[in-house]
Each structure stands twice: as C-alpha cells, then as structure tokens.
Scaffold this motif. Sequence first.
Motif, PDB file in Angstrom:
ATOM      1  N   ARG A   1       0.824  -1.127  -0.181  1.00  0.00           N
ATOM      2  CA  ARG A   1      -0.078   0.061  -0.100  1.00  0.00           C
ATOM      3  C   ARG A   1       0.853   1.181   0.038  1.00  0.00           C
ATOM      4  NH1 ARG A   1      -4.158  -0.986   3.950  1.00  0.00           N
ATOM      5  NH2 ARG A   1      -5.859  -1.098   2.467  1.00  0.00           N
ATOM      6  N   GLY A   2       0.475   2.132  -0.809  1.00  0.00           N
ATOM      7  CA  GLY A   2       1.076   3.529  -1.054  1.00  0.00           C
ATOM      8  C   GLY A   2       2.666   3.440  -1.892  1.00  0.00           C
ATOM      9  N   ALA A   3       2.973   2.329  -2.392  1.00  0.00           N
ATOM     10  CA  ALA A   3       4.332   2.173  -2.929  1.00  0.00           C
ATOM     11  C   ALA A   3       4.096   2.584  -4.478  1.00  0.00           C
ATOM     12  CB  ALA A   3       4.602   0.648  -2.999  1.00  0.00           C
ATOM     13  N   GLY A   4       4.861   3.676  -4.945  1.00  0.00           N
ATOM     14  CA  GLY A   4       4.644   4.164  -6.357  1.00  0.00           C
ATOM     15  C   GLY A   4       3.258   4.784  -6.459  1.00  0.00           C
ATOM     16  N   GLY A   5       2.619   5.402  -5.437  1.00  0.00           N
ATOM     17  CA  GLY A   5       1.499   5.616  -5.396  1.00  0.00           C
ATOM     18  C   GLY A   5       1.125   6.958  -6.669  1.00  0.00           C
ATOM     19  N   ASP A   6       2.137   7.575  -6.980  1.00  0.00           N
ATOM     20  CA  ASP A   6       1.844   8.649  -7.966  1.00  0.00           C
ATOM     21  C   ASP A   6       2.223   8.271  -9.419  1.00  0.00           C
ATOM     22  OD1 ASP A   6       0.680  10.450  -6.175  1.00  0.00           O
ATOM     23  OD2 ASP A   6       2.614  10.955  -5.360  1.00  0.00           O
ATOM     24  N   LEU A   7       2.338   6.937  -9.591  1.00  0.00           N
ATOM     25  CA  LEU A   7       2.828   6.625 -11.003  1.00  0.00           C
ATOM     26  C   LEU A   7       1.603   6.235 -12.005  1.00  0.00           C
ATOM     27  CD1 LEU A   7       6.021   4.837 -10.297  1.00  0.00           C
ATOM     28  CD2 LEU A   7       6.045   6.879 -11.160  1.00  0.00           C
ATOM     29  N   PRO A   8       1.778   6.380 -13.270  1.00  0.00           N
ATOM     30  CA  PRO A   8       0.806   5.547 -14.106  1.00  0.00           C
ATOM     31  C   PRO A   8       0.881   4.302 -14.109  1.00  0.00           C
ATOM     32  CG  PRO A   8       2.264   6.762 -15.415  1.00  0.00           C
ATOM     33  CD  PRO A   8       2.871   7.270 -13.999  1.00  0.00           C
ATOM     34  N   LEU A   9      -0.256   3.662 -14.508  1.00  0.00           N
ATOM     35  CA  LEU A   9      -0.346   1.960 -14.482  1.00  0.00           C
ATOM     36  C   LEU A   9       0.810   1.358 -14.933  1.00  0.00           C
ATOM     37  CD1 LEU A   9      -2.124  -0.392 -14.154  1.00  0.00           C
ATOM     38  CD2 LEU A   9      -2.776  -0.209 -16.378  1.00  0.00           C
ATOM     39  N   MET A  10       1.403   1.485 -16.077  1.00  0.00           N
ATOM     40  CA  MET A  10       2.399   0.547 -16.547  1.00  0.00           C
ATOM     41  C   MET A  10       3.617   0.733 -15.633  1.00  0.00           C
ATOM     42  SD  MET A  10       0.544  -1.273 -18.358  1.00  0.00           S
ATOM     43  CE  MET A  10       1.830  -2.302 -18.642  1.00  0.00           C
ATOM     44  N   SER A  11       3.918   1.972 -15.464  1.00  0.00           N
ATOM     45  CA  SER A  11       4.935   2.441 -14.665  1.00  0.00           C
ATOM     46  C   SER A  11       5.028   1.807 -13.118  1.00  0.00           C
ATOM     47  CB  SER A  11       5.443   3.921 -14.726  1.00  0.00           C
ATOM     48  OG  SER A  11       5.583   4.364 -16.055  1.00  0.00           O
ATOM     49  N   TRP A  12       3.739   2.062 -12.743  1.00  0.00           N
ATOM     50  CA  TRP A  12       3.638   1.515 -11.268  1.00  0.00           C
ATOM     51  C   TRP A  12       4.035  -0.130 -11.463  1.00  0.00           C
ATOM     52  CZ3 TRP A  12      -0.710  -1.409  -9.776  1.00  0.00           C
ATOM     53  CH2 TRP A  12      -0.950  -1.645  -8.502  1.00  0.00           C
ATOM     54  N   LEU A  13       3.254  -0.651 -12.367  1.00  0.00           N
ATOM     55  CA  LEU A  13       3.504  -2.081 -12.402  1.00  0.00           C
ATOM     56  C   LEU A  13       4.988  -2.528 -12.897  1.00  0.00           C
ATOM     57  CD1 LEU A  13       0.182  -3.361 -14.610  1.00  0.00           C
ATOM     58  CD2 LEU A  13       0.856  -3.628 -12.277  1.00  0.00           C
ATOM     59  N   ASN A  14       5.523  -1.893 -13.685  1.00  0.00           N
ATOM     60  CA  ASN A  14       6.811  -2.564 -14.331  1.00  0.00           C
ATOM     61  C   ASN A  14       8.029  -1.999 -13.225  1.00  0.00           C
ATOM     62  OD1 ASN A  14       6.226  -3.709 -16.573  1.00  0.00           O
ATOM     63  ND2 ASN A  14       5.744  -1.947 -17.541  1.00  0.00           N
ATOM     64  N   ASP A  15       7.988  -0.847 -12.604  1.00  0.00           N
ATOM     65  CA  ASP A  15       8.925  -0.248 -11.956  1.00  0.00           C
ATOM     66  C   ASP A  15       8.879  -0.432 -10.538  1.00  0.00           C
ATOM     67  OD1 ASP A  15       9.893   0.719 -14.323  1.00  0.00           O
ATOM     68  OD2 ASP A  15       9.001   2.507 -14.012  1.00  0.00           O
ATOM     69  N   VAL A  16       7.515  -0.814  -9.989  1.00  0.00           N
ATOM     70  CA  VAL A  16       7.586  -0.779  -8.427  1.00  0.00           C
ATOM     71  C   VAL A  16       6.715  -2.342  -7.875  1.00  0.00           C
ATOM     72  CG1 VAL A  16       6.304   0.358  -6.259  1.00  0.00           C
ATOM     73  CG2 VAL A  16       7.254   1.750  -8.019  1.00  0.00           C
ATOM     74  N   ILE A  17       5.502  -2.226  -8.692  1.00  0.00           N
ATOM     75  CA  ILE A  17       4.893  -3.588  -8.148  1.00  0.00           C
ATOM     76  C   ILE A  17       5.398  -4.926  -8.515  1.00  0.00           C
ATOM     77  CG2 ILE A  17       2.497  -4.656  -8.043  1.00  0.00           C
ATOM     78  CD1 ILE A  17       2.926  -2.141  -6.340  1.00  0.00           C
ATOM     79  N   TRP A  18       5.581  -5.201  -9.880  1.00  0.00           N
ATOM     80  CA  TRP A  18       6.237  -6.267 -10.257  1.00  0.00           C
ATOM     81  C   TRP A  18       7.516  -6.749  -9.648  1.00  0.00           C
ATOM     82  CZ3 TRP A  18       3.958  -6.203 -15.817  1.00  0.00           C
ATOM     83  CH2 TRP A  18       2.567  -6.409 -15.968  1.00  0.00           C
ATOM     84  N   PRO A  19       8.342  -5.837  -9.414  1.00  0.00           N
ATOM     85  CA  PRO A  19       9.741  -6.036  -8.771  1.00  0.00           C
ATOM     86  C   PRO A  19       9.591  -6.558  -7.590  1.00  0.00           C
ATOM     87  CG  PRO A  19       9.947  -4.209 -10.273  1.00  0.00           C
ATOM     88  CD  PRO A  19       8.607  -4.465 -10.226  1.00  0.00           C
ATOM     89  N   ALA A  20       8.457  -5.927  -6.628  1.00  0.00           N
ATOM     90  CA  ALA A  20       8.383  -6.190  -5.147  1.00  0.00           C
ATOM     91  C   ALA A  20       7.742  -7.614  -5.190  1.00  0.00           C
ATOM     92  CB  ALA A  20       7.534  -5.147  -4.584  1.00  0.00           C
TER      93      ALA A  20
END
Length: 441
Positions: A78-97
């Motif tokens: 929750r809150g990680a990469g909270g100000d990124l658009p969908l694909m940047s949020w997924l590729n740069d923050v969520i999927w690596p985590a």
Amino acid sequence: MTLQPARRYYAPIVLPMDASCSVVRDGVVDVGADGRVAYCGPRTDAPPSNGQAVTQLTGILMPGLVNAHAHSAMTPLRGAGGDLPLMSWLNDVIWPAEARMRPEDAYAGMLLGCVEMLQHGVTTSAEMYLHAEAVVQAALTAGSRILMAPAYFDLPGAHWQSAVARIDKWIDADGMQFGPGDRIELCYGPHSAYTLPVEALRATAESASARGALVHIHVAESLSEDQKQRAAHGSVPRLLEETGLLKGRLLAAHSVHLSVHDIRLLADYGAGVAHCPGSNAKLASGVAGLTALRAASVSVGLGTDGPASNDDLDLWEEMRIAMMLARVTTEDPMALTAPAALMMATRGGAAALGRKDIGALCPGTWADMVHVGVDGPSFAAGLNVPDEQLIANLVWAAGSRAVRSVWVAGEQVIADGQPLRVDLVRARRAVARAASHLLSQ
C-alpha cells in the motif's frame, strides 16, 4: 462445515436486495443451522418460531457486499509508487516487489485485507493473486468468502502451462467450491491479454469450460497496455471471443476502453464486468462507460482493485465514486442512483461473478449479512423517512463507518467493528514485516 445454531434476527429495516431494491420495515431474517437464509421478509409474514435463538438488532440488516475485483494480499505494498501511471507503477514498483514475495508475505497481506474488508461489510471478494494456497488459507482463517483466481503470466521463470495445470489439478482434487460454508471458489486467473500469448488464452478457455469455472482477467484497463492485441485482433473482447473465453463464465476486470461493439460482445455472451472507478481514477486509466454497459444489460459489479492502487478496500467508497463519475461524464444526475449503486455492490456483483447464492437475502442464499448502525449523524432524521431517502443516507452519508457486525454463512466474524477470528495487532505487525522485506531493495 461446523453447524451454527439456527437463529432469528429482528431488525427495524431489512434490505433483502431483491430485484426491486425493496425496503422491509420491521423485518425478520431466519438463518438455518446450515448457514443459509430460511426466511427474509416482514415480521407479520414470518413463519412461527421453532425455538431458534433470537437476536434483536437496531438499525439495518442487509447482505454482505461483493467486491468483484481485488488483489487484497497487496496490503504490504500500500502506497508504493502511488503517483505513477499504471504501466510504470507495475513495471518499476509492483512487479519487482512481487517477485520477492514469499507465501508468508501473501498470507499476512491477505489476512489483514480480509479483516479490512469484513470491517467494511465486504463478505465476498473475487481475488486474483500469487501464492494462491496462502491467500486461501488467510481467507479461511479470517472467515471471509473469496473466489480465488491464481494469477499467471508469460514471463521468464513463470510458465503459464504449469500454472493452468496446477489449477486443473486443484479443482479436480478439492472441487470448485470448498471450505466451511463453501467459502472458497477456485477460478482461473490469466492476468491479461497483453501478458499472455494467444495459446494460453485458448488453453485457459478449454480448462475452465471443462470444469464450469470462472475466468477472471484484466480487460482494456488502459489505452497503452494492449496496443499489439488491438492491432492484431481489433480489440481485447474480440480476442477473448476468438480464443473461446467468452463462451464460458468470464469476469472482465476494469473494461475501461471498450467500443460499442465490444460492449455488445460482452452482453451477448453474458460476461460480467468488474467496475473499479477508484483505482482507474487514481492511475489515470480512464473512466469506464458504466451507463453504456448497464444499458446493454451487462452484469456489472463494483471492485476495489488492490489496496496498492486504490488505496483501500472500501466498497462503499467505490459506490460513491461510481455515482459521481457516471453523473459528471453524462451530465445526468440520474445516471447512477444510490439504490442502483447499492445493487451493484451486492446483487450485481454476485451476478457479474455468475453466483446466485450471495449478494442477497432470500431463501437458499448464504447468510452473509451486515448490520449497519443508525446512531450516527447520517441517520439523524431517523428511519421513518421515505425509502429513497433511507438508502441515500446509507450510501451517500453513512457508508463503511456505520458497519457494526458481520456474518458469513451464518457465523459472526465481526462484532462491534472488531474481528472475532484474527488478532488485529499481530496481523498488522506481520504486514509491517512483509512490507519491509518486499520494499527494502
């Protein structure tokens, strides 16, 4: 399942969430020892008491809410990469985590997510996530009802063929529904058309059709995500039709960027849609054509999406956002009314999932129930107001803060706002440890 004593509930207001969204005053709900509703209606029409225990409630008794699309185990993110658009949020923050996620992290995240939803009156959620066994165990521990779609992709080290085979084997071994009160339903979770090859979608359609299982998939969430698929097939719904996925039970999550033809396809095949207005707005993915979907008689439920993209699991908030976006995009204050939004969060969500045993209180449905208190300012005018005003006060003003007690399959899991099966302090500490591991890189 462990049988609960048969019980009769009295409440000044009962909302069965029948097709007309009726309001029953001085109502009764009888729950059998099997955890299902035996009677719901006025006290004057109730069958004679057969000696069952009685609970007298104040306020409103209604069905549990149905969250039609969620990744609730993401509470540590929750809150990680909270100000990124969908694909940047997924590729740069969520999927690596998520690549670092362990089963114990998913369990901790899901356990806290289940408690959060139950405290908000959400008794059922359609989950798509990793570490499915841990997610299922967390839901059973909390007492929630979930439709579990193990997520799979076509990525290095993630072989979709073995993922589909594992789901086949799981359903064949345990059945499609299992657990106390049939709390668990197993589904297929192909992440999306843009993360899987066409042959994976075809194989999923074949496996799901052979078992009568639901397929839960992201569809047309953002304009940029599936450009190759659109170029090759015209649209994602057309691709779903080509691969046979539309011929079976299908839940299309998001469905933001659809043409008139796409909507007609979903309607003709009886597919369900999970509308996630809060997540779509936060990630600037767009606003789904809710009024067009409903006008075409597509079954539409409401979803929170994950707690890292929303950032809560409050379906009452989704009702309000859905109403406001529908009204402002159409410039029509009647585009989505409070009763219609409440229907989407209950009966409509169940329909989108292809379920008739949840989302309403009528003989044979599971006794998934929510008691709403009316002692706050939202109900200062009292309960003796017109039905429309009562539902407006419930949906627009009261929301999740008024939820007092919750039952799933007749078993009480929330009392006075607190979980009965989970140590909340320990659950929060476990999520803090998981977040430290997942986001420390």
